[in-house]
Design an enzyme around this catalytic site. Structure first.
Site, PDB file in Angstrom:
ATOM      1  CE1 TYR A  82       1.177  -9.265   6.588  1.00  0.00           C
ATOM      2  CE2 TYR A  82       3.547  -9.606   6.643  1.00  0.00           C
ATOM      3  CZ  TYR A  82       2.423  -9.088   6.023  1.00  0.00           C
ATOM      4  OH  TYR A  82       2.550  -8.401   4.853  1.00  0.00           O
ATOM      5  N   GLY A  88      -2.367   2.519   7.283  1.00  0.00           N
ATOM      6  CA  GLY A  88      -3.082   2.709   8.544  1.00  0.00           C
ATOM      7  C   GLY A  88      -4.552   3.021   8.347  1.00  0.00           C
ATOM      8  CB  VAL A 116      -0.909   0.002   1.249  1.00  0.00           C
ATOM      9  CG1 VAL A 116      -1.766   1.263   1.293  1.00  0.00           C
ATOM     10  CG2 VAL A 116      -1.790  -1.250   1.268  1.00  0.00           C
TER      11      VAL A 116
END
Lengths: 161, 161
Positions: free
Chosen positions: B133, B95, B89
């Protein structure tokens, strides 16, 4: 020892499954094997093929080893990678060039397919394998760690806000 | 922020290549990128498809992130794995849930395809990614190291005795 290598077909699924279980015993991971002939046949020889395999056979056409592989992709190279998921030769028939012959066939397939690389994962304690792979010129990708998401955590992510 | 996610098509190759290069800068690996629009189009949208991709777009339909993936295979499960090769991104738009939305779509695709797992590799220094993750329930496969064979060593193996 005389042996030959050929592409596995749907008829080889029982022999493949037996070798996969032999491999799991060697890797001390037999408890993780839930593969069945039906699942293997569907995933490898159904409408969408998720793997391919080479089978090594002795002079009596008995399966003595296999290589299971598929194609992944390197974004930076924009070329496919031949990924070797499993390479296995019956322990009592090692040291006679079967593993190397399987790898040579895979390297040929990789080059014919336009791959920029061959890759595979090795258990960190398997020093004989590591020494062999280094002798071929393969290099460990030590700056990367693979993460795995499975079971409930995978389900949870699919429904996350 | 409004954004949407869709499957990438051949027309998205220029946008994908730009994002791949932005990712390589972030990973400090730009010197390794030899991808071109032509190579990407051939590997992703040609006769044989070596990857698939999801594209995230803002309200003006500008590409702001992507996920590139393909299916690998777990021998022991005898089921495919969704392998996430790249997730990115634009740094200035992080965020806001874009990365998580891409992951959620991938988890849906994985389950729909009958996968037992999702997997991806993380650079060991990328602690923000590792923390994220782990928060999803993904587990590092620390007992495995990936080996890579490329270039002359791959050619040599294909011609080995």
């Amino acid at each position: 020892m005389h042996f030959s290598i050929r592409e596995a077909t749907r008829e080889d699924v029982p022999a493949l499954l037996k070798l996969i279980k032999d491999l799991a015993v060697y890797e001390r991971l037999l408890d993780q094997v839930v593969a069945s002939e039906d699942l293997l046949a569907r995933a490898g020889f159904g409408e969408e093929r998720f793997f391919r395999a080479l089978l090594a056979e002795d002079a009596e056409k008995q399966a003595i080893g296999f290589a299971l592989y598929f194609f992944t992709f390197s974004t930076f190279l924009a070329r496919p990678t031949l990924y070797l998921e499993d390479l296995f030769v019956l322990p009592e028939l090692r040291g006679r060039g079967v593993g190397k012959a399987l790898l040579r066939e895979l390297a040929k397939i990789a080059l014919a397919k336009g791959c920029g690389r061959m890759e595979w994962a090795v258990l960190n304690w398997n020093q004989p394998a590591i020494d062999f792979y280094r002798s071929l010129g393969a290099l460990p990708q030590e700056e990367w760690t693979t993460f795995r998401l499975t079971g409930e955590a995978l389900e949870r992510l699919s429904k996350a806000d």
